[in-house]
Design an enzyme around this catalytic site. Structure first.
Site, PDB file in Angstrom:
ATOM      1  N   SER A   1       0.839  -1.192   0.000  1.00 44.09           N
ATOM      2  CA  SER A   1       0.000   0.000   0.000  1.00 44.09           C
ATOM      3  C   SER A   1       0.881   1.252   0.000  1.00 44.09           C
ATOM      4  CB  SER A   1      -0.969  -0.038   1.181  1.00 44.09           C
ATOM      5  OG  SER A   1      -1.963   0.948   1.045  1.00 44.09           O
TER       6      SER A   1
ATOM      7  N   ASP B   1      -9.788  -4.063  -5.658  1.00 40.71           N
ATOM      8  CA  ASP B   1      -9.177  -3.084  -4.754  1.00 40.71           C
ATOM      9  C   ASP B   1      -9.685  -1.684  -5.084  1.00 40.71           C
ATOM     10  OD1 ASP B   1      -7.563  -1.493  -3.179  1.00 40.71           O
ATOM     11  OD2 ASP B   1      -5.687  -2.472  -3.753  1.00 40.71           O
TER      12      ASP B   1
ATOM     13  N   HIS C   1      -8.244  -4.584  -0.960  1.00 43.68           N
ATOM     14  CA  HIS C   1      -6.921  -4.037  -0.688  1.00 43.68           C
ATOM     15  C   HIS C   1      -6.034  -4.962   0.142  1.00 43.68           C
ATOM     16  CE1 HIS C   1      -3.996  -0.911  -0.882  1.00 43.68           C
ATOM     17  NE2 HIS C   1      -4.017  -0.652   0.417  1.00 43.68           N
TER      18      HIS C   1
END
Length: 322
Positions: A187, A273, A303
Site C-alpha cells: 500500500s 481493490d 486491498h
C-alpha cells in the site's frame, strides 16, 4: 464489491495520463543532495525483547532536513557475516510497531530494516515514534494534502527522502550487505518502495504490493475511498486549485519513479481493490523500466491483496536475488 475497473486485457496495456515535470530529476537530485548535507548519524541500540532467534536494534537516523527518524533493525540471532538486506516501508497510518513484531524476513536469514513513517503510527498496529516537525499550509485531515501548495512543501517529499536515507542507514550497519539490498512494502509502503526504486540506483530487487501513490490523475477521480479521497475533498473546498494540486502531485507519482526503476520487480494487484485501484497499479507496473518484472494478480481480493499467499510468492521470488 465486484470488479469495477478496466478489464484485465486493458489493464495489461494501461498507461497513465500523468506527465512527469521537466525538472523531475533535478528536483529529486537537489532534494537528496540537501538531505545528505546532514550527517546520517545512524545509531543502533540493542533491545531486550526476550526473543531467542532474532536480535533487534532500535535505530535512529537523520532523514529529510536532518530530522530524527526511527526504525527497527532485526537480525538472525548471533549473525556474524554480512547478510542480504530487506528494507520495508509501512502502510498508510501505521508505524514501526513494537520491537518483537514483524519477524518474517529476519527468520529467513536476512537482515530486516523497517522504517517508521514520520507523523504516522496512530491509526493501526503497534504505533510509531517519529514526529514530522515541518508545518504547512491548510490541509484536509490526513497526510495527502499536507504542503500540497508546492512540491517543495509536500509531505511525501519528506517521506521519500527519509526512505532513501533509511536504506543508507541500514546499509551502514556492519552486518548488512549493501550489495544485496531489497526494498519492499504494501500500500503506502509499496508506493514508497517504487519511489526508492527510482531514486536508489543499485537495489537488487523491489517488491511493491498493491501500491498506493501511483497514477494520481486516475486514482483521485476513480475511487471515493480514503486516502485518495482526501485530495478530492480538499479540492471540493479549494475550488479552482486542481491544476496546482496536480502539478505538485506529479513530482511524487509512482508512475514517474517506475520509469526510472533499475532493479528486478515483483508487483501485486487486486482486481477488487477500491483503495488502490488495479489500473493505477498497472500504470506503475507497465512503466517500470527494468525488463525483469512480474505482477501477481488476485482476482477476487480487495486491498488485502494476496496476504499470506503473496508472502509465499515473495519468499520464493527473492531467492534469486538476495
Amino acid at each position: 464489491m465486484a470488479l469495477f475497473d478496466l478489464p484485465f486485457d486493458e489493464l495489461r496495456e494501461h498507461r497513465s495520463a500523468s506527465v512527469a515535470p521537466e525538472d523531475f530529476d533535478a528536483f529529486w537530485s537537489k532534494t537528496l543532495q540537501e538531505a545528505r548535507e546532514h550527517d546520517l548519524d545512524a545509531r543502533f541500540e540493542p533491545v531486550d525483547t526476550g526473543l531467542s532467534t532474532v536480535d533487534v536494534y532500535d535505530v535512529t537516523f537523520a532523514g529529510f532536513g536532518g530530522h530524527p527518524v526511527k526504525g527497527w533493525l532485526r537480525l538472525p540471532a548471533g549473525a556474524t557475516g554480512p547478510l542480504p538486506l530487506v528494507v520495508e516501508f509501512i502502510g498508510y497510518g501505521g508505524g514501526r510497531g513494537l520491537a518483537h513484531e514483524n519477524l518474517l524476513w529476519a527468520s529467513t536469514g536476512r537482515a530486516h530494516f523497517m522504517m517508521d513513517t514520520r507523523g504516522q503510527g496512530s491509526a493501526w498496529g503497534g504505533g510509531g515514534g517519529t514526529a514530522d516537525p515541518v508545518g504547512g499550509a491548510p490541509a484536509f485531515p490526513g497526510f495527502m494534502t499536507r504542503g500540497i501548495d508546492a512540491p517543495e512543501n509536500y509531505y511525501y517529499r519528506r517521506v521519500y527522502t527519509d526512505a532513501v536515507r533509511a536504506i543508507e542507514a541500514a546499509r551502514s550497519h556492519p552486518l548488512t550487505d549493501a550489495t544485496r539490498t531489497v526494498a519492499l512494502g504494501a500500500s503506502q509502503g509499496g508506493g514508497i518502495t517504487i519511489a526508492v526504486g527510482g531514486l536508489v540506483p543499485d537495489l537488487v530487487a523491489v517488491a511493491p504490493d498493491v501500491p498506493f501513490l501511483c497514477d494520481f490523475p486516475r486514482a483521485v477521480t476513480l475511487t471515493d475511498r480514503h486516502p485518495y479521497r482526501e485530495i478530492a475533498l480538499f479540492l471540493k473546498t479549494h475550488r479552482g486549485r486542481s491544476a496546482d494540486v496536480q502539478r505538485t502531485l506529479s513530482y511524487f507519482d509512482g508512475v514517474h519513479f517506475a520509469a526510472r526503476g533499475r532493479a528486478p520487480a515483483l508487483f501485486s494487484a487486486a482486481l477488487e481493490d477500491q483503495t488502490c485501484p488495479p489500473s493505477t497499479v498497472f500504470s506503475a507496473f507497465n512503466s517500470w523500466a527494468h525488463e525483469d518484472k512480474e505482477i501477481e494478480v488476485y482476482d477476487f481480493n480487495d486491498h488485502e491483496g494476496g496476504g499470506p499467499y503473496h508472502e509465499a510468492a515473495k519468499l520464493s521470488w527473492l531467492r534469486a536475488y538476495a
